[in-house]
Structure formats: C-alpha cells, structure tokens
Write a protein that holds these residues in place. Structure first.
Motif, PDB file in Angstrom:
ATOM      1  N   ILE A   1       0.857  -1.181   0.000  1.00 53.86           N
ATOM      2  CA  ILE A   1       0.000   0.000   0.000  1.00 53.86           C
ATOM      3  C   ILE A   1       0.898   1.237   0.000  1.00 53.86           C
ATOM      4  O   ILE A   1       1.792   1.361   0.838  1.00 53.86           O
ATOM      5  CB  ILE A   1      -0.927  -0.006   1.218  1.00 53.86           C
ATOM      6  CG1 ILE A   1      -1.773  -1.286   1.239  1.00 53.86           C
ATOM      7  CG2 ILE A   1      -1.816   1.221   1.225  1.00 53.86           C
ATOM      8  CD1 ILE A   1      -2.561  -1.478   2.512  1.00 53.86           C
ATOM      9  N   VAL A   2       0.652   2.141  -0.937  1.00 55.08           N
ATOM     10  CA  VAL A   2       1.441   3.360  -1.069  1.00 55.08           C
ATOM     11  C   VAL A   2       0.505   4.547  -0.864  1.00 55.08           C
ATOM     12  O   VAL A   2      -0.514   4.670  -1.557  1.00 55.08           O
ATOM     13  CB  VAL A   2       2.132   3.440  -2.443  1.00 55.08           C
ATOM     14  CG1 VAL A   2       2.965   4.699  -2.536  1.00 55.08           C
ATOM     15  CG2 VAL A   2       2.998   2.214  -2.674  1.00 55.08           C
ATOM     16  N   ALA A   3       0.853   5.410   0.093  1.00 54.59           N
ATOM     17  CA  ALA A   3       0.055   6.603   0.377  1.00 54.59           C
ATOM     18  C   ALA A   3       0.975   7.810   0.366  1.00 54.59           C
ATOM     19  O   ALA A   3       2.118   7.734   0.833  1.00 54.59           O
ATOM     20  CB  ALA A   3      -0.649   6.480   1.729  1.00 54.59           C
ATOM     21  N   VAL A   4       0.469   8.936  -0.149  1.00 54.49           N
ATOM     22  CA  VAL A   4       1.258  10.171  -0.195  1.00 54.49           C
ATOM     23  C   VAL A   4       0.540  11.224   0.634  1.00 54.49           C
ATOM     24  O   VAL A   4      -0.677  11.388   0.544  1.00 54.49           O
ATOM     25  CB  VAL A   4       1.475  10.634  -1.648  1.00 54.49           C
ATOM     26  CG1 VAL A   4       0.167  10.844  -2.379  1.00 54.49           C
ATOM     27  CG2 VAL A   4       2.316  11.897  -1.691  1.00 54.49           C
ATOM     28  N   ASP A   5       1.314  11.921   1.493  1.00 48.96           N
ATOM     29  CA  ASP A   5       0.786  12.951   2.387  1.00 48.96           C
ATOM     30  C   ASP A   5       0.917  14.296   1.686  1.00 48.96           C
ATOM     31  O   ASP A   5       1.991  14.660   1.202  1.00 48.96           O
ATOM     32  CB  ASP A   5       1.580  12.941   3.694  1.00 48.96           C
ATOM     33  CG  ASP A   5       0.978  13.874   4.745  1.00 48.96           C
ATOM     34  OD1 ASP A   5       1.491  13.893   5.868  1.00 48.96           O
ATOM     35  OD2 ASP A   5       0.004  14.581   4.430  1.00 48.96           O
ATOM     36  N   SER A   6      -0.180  15.059   1.641  1.00 48.01           N
ATOM     37  CA  SER A   6      -0.158  16.340   0.942  1.00 48.01           C
ATOM     38  C   SER A   6       0.327  17.477   1.821  1.00 48.01           C
ATOM     39  O   SER A   6       0.753  18.511   1.307  1.00 48.01           O
ATOM     40  CB  SER A   6      -1.557  16.671   0.406  1.00 48.01           C
ATOM     41  OG  SER A   6      -2.467  16.843   1.476  1.00 48.01           O
ATOM     42  N   VAL A   7       0.265  17.339   3.147  1.00 40.76           N
ATOM     43  CA  VAL A   7       0.680  18.422   4.051  1.00 40.76           C
ATOM     44  C   VAL A   7       2.202  18.504   4.113  1.00 40.76           C
ATOM     45  O   VAL A   7       2.810  19.553   3.884  1.00 40.76           O
ATOM     46  CB  VAL A   7       0.077  18.217   5.449  1.00 40.76           C
ATOM     47  CG1 VAL A   7       0.554  19.317   6.394  1.00 40.76           C
ATOM     48  CG2 VAL A   7      -1.448  18.219   5.364  1.00 40.76           C
ATOM     49  N   THR A   8       2.847  17.393   4.437  1.00 39.56           N
ATOM     50  CA  THR A   8       4.314  17.302   4.405  1.00 39.56           C
ATOM     51  C   THR A   8       4.637  16.307   3.310  1.00 39.56           C
ATOM     52  O   THR A   8       4.609  15.100   3.550  1.00 39.56           O
ATOM     53  CB  THR A   8       4.862  16.821   5.755  1.00 39.56           C
ATOM     54  OG1 THR A   8       4.279  15.564   6.065  1.00 39.56           O
ATOM     55  CG2 THR A   8       4.536  17.810   6.846  1.00 39.56           C
ATOM     56  N   PRO A   9       4.901  16.753   2.086  1.00 40.63           N
ATOM     57  CA  PRO A   9       4.997  15.827   0.944  1.00 40.63           C
ATOM     58  C   PRO A   9       5.911  14.650   1.231  1.00 40.63           C
ATOM     59  O   PRO A   9       7.135  14.756   1.185  1.00 40.63           O
ATOM     60  CB  PRO A   9       5.530  16.716  -0.170  1.00 40.63           C
ATOM     61  CG  PRO A   9       5.096  18.084   0.183  1.00 40.63           C
ATOM     62  CD  PRO A   9       5.166  18.139   1.677  1.00 40.63           C
ATOM     63  N   THR A  10       5.296  13.506   1.530  1.00 39.02           N
ATOM     64  CA  THR A  10       6.034  12.297   1.886  1.00 39.02           C
ATOM     65  C   THR A  10       5.276  11.100   1.339  1.00 39.02           C
ATOM     66  O   THR A  10       4.033  11.065   1.388  1.00 39.02           O
ATOM     67  CB  THR A  10       6.186  12.148   3.412  1.00 39.02           C
ATOM     68  OG1 THR A  10       6.735  13.361   3.945  1.00 39.02           O
ATOM     69  CG2 THR A  10       7.099  10.982   3.764  1.00 39.02           C
ATOM     70  N   VAL A  11       6.012  10.125   0.832  1.00 38.31           N
ATOM     71  CA  VAL A  11       5.424   8.886   0.328  1.00 38.31           C
ATOM     72  C   VAL A  11       5.713   7.786   1.332  1.00 38.31           C
ATOM     73  O   VAL A  11       6.874   7.580   1.731  1.00 38.31           O
ATOM     74  CB  VAL A  11       5.995   8.523  -1.054  1.00 38.31           C
ATOM     75  CG1 VAL A  11       5.471   7.162  -1.502  1.00 38.31           C
ATOM     76  CG2 VAL A  11       5.623   9.585  -2.079  1.00 38.31           C
ATOM     77  N   PHE A  12       4.659   7.086   1.763  1.00 38.99           N
ATOM     78  CA  PHE A  12       4.790   5.999   2.735  1.00 38.99           C
ATOM     79  C   PHE A  12       4.404   4.688   2.053  1.00 38.99           C
ATOM     80  O   PHE A  12       3.430   4.632   1.315  1.00 38.99           O
ATOM     81  CB  PHE A  12       3.875   6.232   3.945  1.00 38.99           C
ATOM     82  CG  PHE A  12       4.189   7.489   4.709  1.00 38.99           C
ATOM     83  CD1 PHE A  12       3.582   8.685   4.373  1.00 38.99           C
ATOM     84  CD2 PHE A  12       5.096   7.469   5.756  1.00 38.99           C
ATOM     85  CE1 PHE A  12       3.858   9.841   5.072  1.00 38.99           C
ATOM     86  CE2 PHE A  12       5.380   8.617   6.457  1.00 38.99           C
ATOM     87  CZ  PHE A  12       4.764   9.821   6.112  1.00 38.99           C
ATOM     88  N   ILE A  13       5.181   3.629   2.349  1.00 40.70           N
ATOM     89  CA  ILE A  13       4.927   2.297   1.793  1.00 40.70           C
ATOM     90  C   ILE A  13       4.666   1.351   2.951  1.00 40.70           C
ATOM     91  O   ILE A  13       5.517   1.191   3.836  1.00 40.70           O
ATOM     92  CB  ILE A  13       6.121   1.812   0.948  1.00 40.70           C
ATOM     93  CG1 ILE A  13       6.430   2.831  -0.159  1.00 40.70           C
ATOM     94  CG2 ILE A  13       5.833   0.446   0.345  1.00 40.70           C
ATOM     95  CD1 ILE A  13       7.671   2.509  -0.941  1.00 40.70           C
ATOM     96  N   LEU A  14       3.476   0.729   2.961  1.00 37.40           N
ATOM     97  CA  LEU A  14       3.067  -0.144   4.049  1.00 37.40           C
ATOM     98  C   LEU A  14       2.689  -1.504   3.507  1.00 37.40           C
ATOM     99  O   LEU A  14       2.280  -1.641   2.349  1.00 37.40           O
ATOM    100  CB  LEU A  14       1.865   0.445   4.820  1.00 37.40           C
ATOM    101  CG  LEU A  14       1.990   1.848   5.396  1.00 37.40           C
ATOM    102  CD1 LEU A  14       1.412   2.860   4.409  1.00 37.40           C
ATOM    103  CD2 LEU A  14       1.261   1.956   6.729  1.00 37.40           C
ATOM    104  N   SER A  15       2.805  -2.516   4.370  1.00 39.70           N
ATOM    105  CA  SER A  15       2.311  -3.840   4.030  1.00 39.70           C
ATOM    106  C   SER A  15       0.828  -3.920   4.360  1.00 39.70           C
ATOM    107  O   SER A  15       0.277  -3.057   5.055  1.00 39.70           O
ATOM    108  CB  SER A  15       3.077  -4.916   4.796  1.00 39.70           C
ATOM    109  OG  SER A  15       2.777  -4.848   6.175  1.00 39.70           O
TER     110      SER A  15
END
Length: 865
Positions: free
Chosen positions: A715-729
């Motif tokens: 699962i890949v999610a991107v945060d719009s407030v602090t531009p960061t891409v997170f990758i989760l299982s």
C-alpha cells in the motif's frame, strides 16, 4: 564370523554385490535374519512382494487366531508391506526359495565347527562339493576324488574357496521339482521357467517350446533384470519428485483450507452482524407498534373514565332532583338533564379493545435461504465444469458475432487495432496514400479535382473495402468491434457523396493527407470523420518521425490504453530510426473527448453522491467511489450501474468517517479505505464484499492525497501536508518512506508503474517521478500544459496520462514515459469543478470524478459522428 565370511567370499562377494544381491557384509548379516522371528533364516521363502521369511514363519501366518490352519488357496498378507501373496496348494514349501540367501547361509557356516554332511562320521569338513552341495571330510573328499560315481563332481577345498574368484563356487545346484535327481540346466523362453533334461521330452518338447541352456540364456536374463532395476529406479525418482509436489500440494491444500475457514468465519460473523442489525430493527419496530397501541389504549382508558364521571354526575344530579325537587322544579330542569343524558349516552366510547402485536417468522425458509446464500465450496471438479461452460458460451458468442458483420467488401489488407483512446498504426500499405509528398491519389469522396493532384479511385475505397476480417469468417480474421464497423460504414457513406471542392484550394505542390483532411470539405460530418481519421497516426510529422506510410483496416481491442494519436511501430522500424522522437509541438486545439456516459447527482440515495473525493477501478473494472460526505463506499460496474454500498457513518473501527481515498488489492480484491476516524487520517481494510477486516494506524499521515497498491500488494500513500510517500504492508507494517518536499510543493495523486512512482504536484503544475528508493528521476509536464494536475494514470503501453480541470474543463495531456508530449484531449461538453483522479480502462476510456458536480464521467477519446 564376519571376518571368516569375508575371507570365504573373497571377490565373489563383491561380484554378488554388483548384481544387487549383497552390498556389504553388514547388510548381508541383516538379510540373513528373518523379520518375523528375528533369527537366522531357515529355508527362506520369497513372497510375491519379494520379502523373504522362514518357511515355518510363513506357515504360522497361515494359522488363524483359533489355531486352525487356513486353506492354501487363500492369500497371506506380508507383515512388512501388507501386500497379499496367494499361497499354492503345497503351502509355504511351494513358494520359491531364496537361493542366494541359502548359499550365503551355507557359506556363512564354514567355520571350525563345520562337520561332514556326506557321511555319518561327524568329522570336520575340509572341502565342499558344488554338485551335491555337501561339506566333505577328508575321507569323503578322497572318495569324491577316486570313485567313478563322483566323476565330474567339482570339489573345492576350503582354502581354495576362500580365495576363489569364481561365483559358481558358492552356488548349489537346483534340482527339478518333478524329476528327482535331475538338475535344472535349460530355460524355456515361452514358459519362462527352468527345465531339466527330462522336462525337454515331456513338458517342453523341442519344436514346440524354444529352450536354451541356462548358461546361454543367463546374459539376456541378467540384462532384463538390470532393465527392471533401471526402470524401477527411474520410477522411484519420479515418485520422489511427485512426493515433493504432493507435499507442496498438501501445504497449498492446508492454506486453502485455512482461507476457506477464515471466509466461513467471516461470513458467519457477517451473518451474525446482519442478524443483529435485523433484530435491532425488529425491536425498534416492535417498540413503535407497542407504543402506538399503548397510546391508543391509554387514550381510550381516559375517555372511558371521563364518560363514567359524566354519567355519575348526571345520575347524581337527577337523583337529587327527584328526591328533593317538586313538580315545577322538575319541569324547569328536565330539559337540561335530558340533554346532558343524551350527550353522555351518545358520546360514550366503544368498549371493544382489539389490539394485538405478534411476531411471525419462517424458520424453515430462513434455513433454506441461509443454506443457499451462506456459501458453497468450489473444487477442481466445479472449476473444470465452469471452464467448460465458459468455453461453450464463448463459442456461441463468437458464432453470433460473426453472423452480424457489416456488409463491406473484403480483400487482403493490414489490420488496425481499434482503441477508443486514439488509434495506433500497423505497417502495411494502400499504395502511395498517406504522408508522402506529391500524393498522387485522392479519395473519391466528393473532394473534386484538386489542381496538381490526380484522382484515383483506389485510396479511401481501399480503406473501406480492403479491410481484412470485416466479413464473417473471411480471411481467417475475426469480426471487427461495433465501433470500427460503425466508423467504416460512416466513411463508406461519405465516399458516396459528392462534395464541391473547397473554394480556397490551391495547386500546392506538396501536402500530407492530414493537411488535406483537416481542410474545409463543406460537410461537418465529413470534416469530423476525416479529421478523426487523420488522428490515426497518418500525419507522422507531428511525432517527429517524418512521413509514415499506409493505412490498413481496423479491428480488435488491445491492452489497457495505448498511445493516443501515435503510430505503433514494430521493433524493426524503431531500430531503424536514426534519432529518437522529438517532443511534440503543442497543438493549438486539443482533441475533444465525448461523454460516453455520466452518472451520479447530489444526494444520499442509491447512486447519489455528496462531495466524493476519490475513486479507483476494481478487478473487473468496477468503479469504486469514496462518497465522502455520505460516509460510505459505493461500487458501480464499468457501465455505471449501481452494485452495492458499504460503510456506516461513525468513528469506530469498521465505520467510515469522511472517506477520502480508496484503492483495491488486485490479488485479493480487498478494499483499502482512508478516512478521518478519531485521528487526522485512518486506514482500514475491507473484504471485496465490504466486510471490515482490520484497521491500520497511520497517525504519521496528515491528509492522504493519493493512494495506490503495487503489483506486489504493498500500500502506497502520499501525504499532501508534508509531501512524503509511505509504503506499508497489508498487515500495517511501515516498510519504508521517503521525503519528496524538496522536489514538489503539494501532492494531489499518485500512480505506480513497475518500480517508478508518479506523483502529481498540484501547485508545481507537473508530475514528479521517483524510483522505489525515493530517488528523483525526472519531471513530466509544465505550466500551461498540465495546470494544477489532480489525476494521473499509466497505461499498459507506458503512456502517462495527466488530468486537470483548470478552466472548468477536464483536460488530459498524454506523455511518453520519458516526458515527451504525445497529444492532448479535452471535454468541452460539460463544465466541471475540481475533478479528483484519473483512470484509464482496458478499452481505452478515461474515467474521472467531478467532486463538486457530484458525478462520475466516462469519456471517449476518439469519436466519429
């Protein structure tokens, strides 16, 4: 004893080992013991399974628990492998003897205590006769040497036997069972048994049976046994491989069993939850019905009480008047009293109470429905039946489609792949039609004579007539899709019309077909059709390839999305290009996209939305919408038909509170939903049927601007407030993350293709591409081309589609993977406000979500009137 046995055997023991009889003295000792009595084998007999036991032990197996001997025609079960052996009439003694083990046992007994077995003297033995199989003392040894009756007997002294390399030195002669004293010297090839001299005159007569000397037949028999061993070993190896596969299959079966158990439990809990909800609704309905009737009864009770009070009052007054009043007083009050009595009697309520509340249920019907809908099991048998039915159905559909082909004449020509998202070219030719300067042929579609250009009737008619596979079953090519059939029919109808030449036509020496088709042909229908035809990749100068030749037919739908307006080249053509394609010069006007269908409106009912913020495509290209302000997820099929909703408004686990984004795990069909919950952001996993599975804590994300799932299920999610891409299982573990704030300003959407992450930069007017480690790779797009992008998708052909709704029009810019602008599309037919997301279907249609318009748009990218 073992040393003596080894010495006695000498090299002969090794020879036996080579033939598979005995591998070592240790194994030999083990083979000399009976597995039933655990003693030295005595008269060893061979069962059909080739296990060897004592003759007496086999006889004991033929005795039942009562001590009675079984009949000889019954079978005996081997104690080791449980294989049955049918016992002949002679009992265990009729079974084959293990001659090799017998010889081994005889030789094993050659120690200092061996006595003569040929005479009664009990003298120590000094030699062995291989013909009569006796141990000989010194006297018997002399007798064998000088007496004529022992002539030709072979006597081997113990000393010679220990050092002998001759295998025959340890073998006994085998005598015929039917002719006493006759040894077996021949082999009957037909009967496959040994025979003596007498047998050749009785049972195996010469001329009727083919017999050989055993010495001559021995090599072939040994070779046959070796082949048996070789084939059996090969089968054993295959069985070992099959065993490994069976072990894997067993593990897979266990996994499937566990998955089925989990699904059964999940279905059970879902049914329990559904029953709980139905119970709560029934109790609420019961409370409502009870309260209504209770109020009615209480009201009636109050009315009855008041009526009784009025009657008592009237009766008391009348009784007092009668008791104390005179005639004049009665006359004066009689009318008033009578009126009151009349009112009381008329206004008295009905005293019959007929209220009832009963709960009626049908347990049998519920059981039947539960059994039908709870679930069934699919095994390899049911899957095979389903595949068979699907194959039969596809054959029927194929036959039906071939029966409805348009009436267009057919000759051999190359075939186009038809894609709603722009057509792509397949090499092949129709003369010197397309893209060649000084075109020598113009389609006979009413264009008239253009100065400097010769007319030819074989050009556009070739496009219409020279289409391979339009007719049913012609040329071995399947029938074309309906859209292609329609386009071809329209082009054919145009070709039959006479359109006057354009007044501004000039004798230009060179031009391309696209320039010709873009001209004014005094026919809006012809203009639209021909201009759409020009976008089939015929004007290759737009893409920097120079003039590209030839048009063939059209047909077939390919993978999910292709390069709109770009020709498809073969590997040879691409390799032949000297320079890579140059970037497109932006067209003055984007190609219009027509609305294929639109669904949704403001509201909370079925098929309605309230400010939806995100959507995705499911495994069957279902359109899954995050209906934000309605606190639910809504699922539609690819045609826009409503299928089901799931979600209950709330902040608890399993409930939804302003869901913003949704994605689908391709392998399992599970839904990943991001909403607010009690935190700023929350992630929850639901089954493909909408049942809650688990919650994933994502407190480190402020606002999820984009959500996607990789091919591996991450699962890949991107945060719009602090531009960061997170990758989760899927289990909720944070595997990695990377900060992209230095490369972009405000993420608005994300797409994944292979190992590359494409992130829309809403305020940067572009798309930023990272690798899976978070390293910056490149930017795609720029201001005035991709203004405020808020949707992105990558087609299977590698084209990058970037969507925006700047100027209240939905606009799509198509780039190559390297960032070269390919073409642009725009939908001018509906004003939209803040579209969220963009997806391309396998048929090439573009899907987007108009948040403030509360509807979903499905758009065609190629349209012919």
């Amino acid at each position: 004893m073992e040393d003596l046995n080894g010495e006695l055997y000498g090299d002969g023991l090794l020879t036996l080992g080579d033939e598979g009889s005995l591998e070592s003295s240790e194994n030999g000792n083990q083979d000399q013991n009976c597995k039933i009595c655990d003693n030295k084998l005595c008269s060893p007999r061979v069962l059909s399974c080739l296990h060897v036991f004592c003759e007496a032990c086999i006889d004991k197996l033929m005795v039942n628990e009562a001590g009675d001997s079984l009949k000889y025609d019954l079978a005996v079960e081997c104690p080791l492998c449980k294989q049955e052996t049918k016992i002949p009439n002679g009992g265990a003694s009729s079974l084959p003897s293990d001659y090799v083990v017998t010889n081994i046992l005889d030789v094993s007994s050659m120690d200092q205590s061996v006595v003569c077995t040929c005479c009664k003297s009990k003298e120590p033995a000094v030699a062995r006769c291989t013909d009569c199989s006796h141990f000989l003392c010194a006297n018997c040894n002399s007798a064998h040497e000088f007496m004529r009756c022992f002539e030709n007997h072979r006597v081997v002294p113990f000393d010679a036997l220990r050092s002998s390399k001759d295998k025959a030195a340890v073998h006994k002669p085998i005598f015929c069972a039917r002719h006493v004293g006759e040894s077996l010297k021949f082999y009957c090839c037909e009967c496959e048994v040994g025979a003596c001299t007498e047998c050749l005159t009785v049972d195996h007569k010469v001329g009727e049976h083919r017999c050989e000397r055993i010495v001559d037949a021995e090599p072939n028999l040994r070779a046959e046994l070796r082949n048996f061993i070789k084939e059996a070993n090969a089968r054993a190896v295959a069985a070992g491989s099959a065993s490994a596969k069976l072990d894997d299959a067993l593990g897979e079966l266990q996994r499937q069993r566990d998955d089925a158990e989990n699904l059964i439990n999940e279905a059970y809990h879902s049914y329990v939850a559904a029953l709980g909800r139905r119970r709560d609704k029934a109790l609420e309905e019961l409370e409502r019905l009870h309260k209504e009737r209770e109020l009615k009864v209480m009201d009636l009770f109050d009315r009855v009480d008041k009526t009784v009070q009025r009657i008592d009052c009237a009766c008391n007054f009348a009784a007092r008047l009668l008791r104390r009043g005179d005639g004049t007083e009665i006359v004066m009050l009689k009318k008033t009293v009578a009126s009151q009595f009349a009112r009381v009697m008329e206004g008295a309520p009905e005293f019959d109470v007929d209220y009832s509340v009963e709960f009626v249920t049908n347990v049998d019907k519920f059981d039947a429905i539960t059994e039908e809908t709870f679930g069934t099991f699919r095994t390899e048998t049911t899957k095979a039946e389903e595949r068979k039915r699907a194959s039969e159905a596809s054959a029927i559909v194929s036959l039906a489609s071939n029966c409805h082909s348009p009436a267009v004449s057919v000759t051999n020509a190359p075939v186009f792949d038809d894609f709603p998202l722009g057509m792509r070219r397949v090499t092949g030719g129709v003369g010197n039609l397309v893209g060649v300067p000084n075109v020598g042929s113009v389609p006979p579609m009413g264009v008239g004579s253009v100065p400097g250009v010769a007319t030819n009737n074989s050009v556009i008619s070739g496009v219409v007539n020279n289409v391979s596979g339009v007719g049913a079953g012609v040329g071995g090519v399947p029938a074309l899709p309906s859209m292609v059939e329609y386009n071809l029919q329209q082009l054919a109808s145009i070709a039959e019309k006479e359109v006057p030449p354009p007044p501004h036509a000039s004798p230009a020496p060179t031009f391309t077909l696209a320039e010709l088709l873009a001209g004014d042909l005094n026919s809006p229908q012809a203009y639209n059709n021909l201009q759409a035809l020009a976008k089939l990749g015929l004007n290759a100068d737009v893409n920097g390839f120079g003039s590209v030749g030839s048009v063939g037919g059209m047909g077939g739908v390919g993978p999910r999305g292709v390069s709109p307006g770009r020709p498809l080249l073969t590997a040879v053509e691409e390799a032949a290009l000297v320079a890579p394609p140059a970037p497109l010069v932006r067209a003055t006007k984007a190609t219009p996209m027509h609305i294929r269908f639109k669904f949704g409106q403001l509201g909370g009912g079925k098929g309605q939305f309230n400010s939806p913020h995100g959507f995705c495509l499911g495994n069957d290209e279902d359109i899954i919408v995050a209906d934000t302000n309605n606190h639910r997820i809504t699922v539609f099929d690819k045609s826009g038909n409503h299928k089901f909703n799931f979600g209950v408004a709330g902040k608890e686990e399993g409930q939804l509170w302003y869901p913003r984004k949704v994605a689908v795990v391709r392998a399992t069909g599970k839904f990943v939903v991001c909403d607010r919950g009690n935190e700023r952001s929350r992630m929850q996993i639901f089954t493909k049927n909408g049942h809650f599975l688990k919650k994933i804590a994502v407190r480190f994300i402020d606002i999820v601007a984009g959500l996607a799932v990789t091919a591996e299920g991450l699962i890949v999610a991107v945060d719009s407030v602090t531009p960061t891409v997170f990758i989760l299982s899927e289990d909720g573990d944070l595997l990695s993350w990377f900060d992209c704030s230095e490369c972009m300003r405000e993420p608005s959407d994300i797409a994944i293709s292979g190992k590359e992450f494409y992130v829309c930069d809403f305020k940067g007017h572009c798309v930023v591409v990272f690798d899976e480690e978070g390293h910056f790779l490149r930017r795609i797009g720029c201001e005035n081309v991709t203004n405020f992008p808020n949707g992105i998708d990558v087609s299977d052909a590698g084209d990058v589609l970037i969507g925006d709704s700047h100027g209240n029009k939905f606009h799509v810019a198509v780039f190559s993977r390297d960032g070269v602008l390919v073409t642009e599309f725009e939908c001018p037919y509906v004003k939209v406000s803040r579209c969220c997301g963009l997806k391309i279907t396998s048929e090439g249609y573009i899907v987007t979500l108009a948040k403030n318009n509360h509807h979903v748009l499905v758009l065609n990218t190629l349209y012919i009137v």
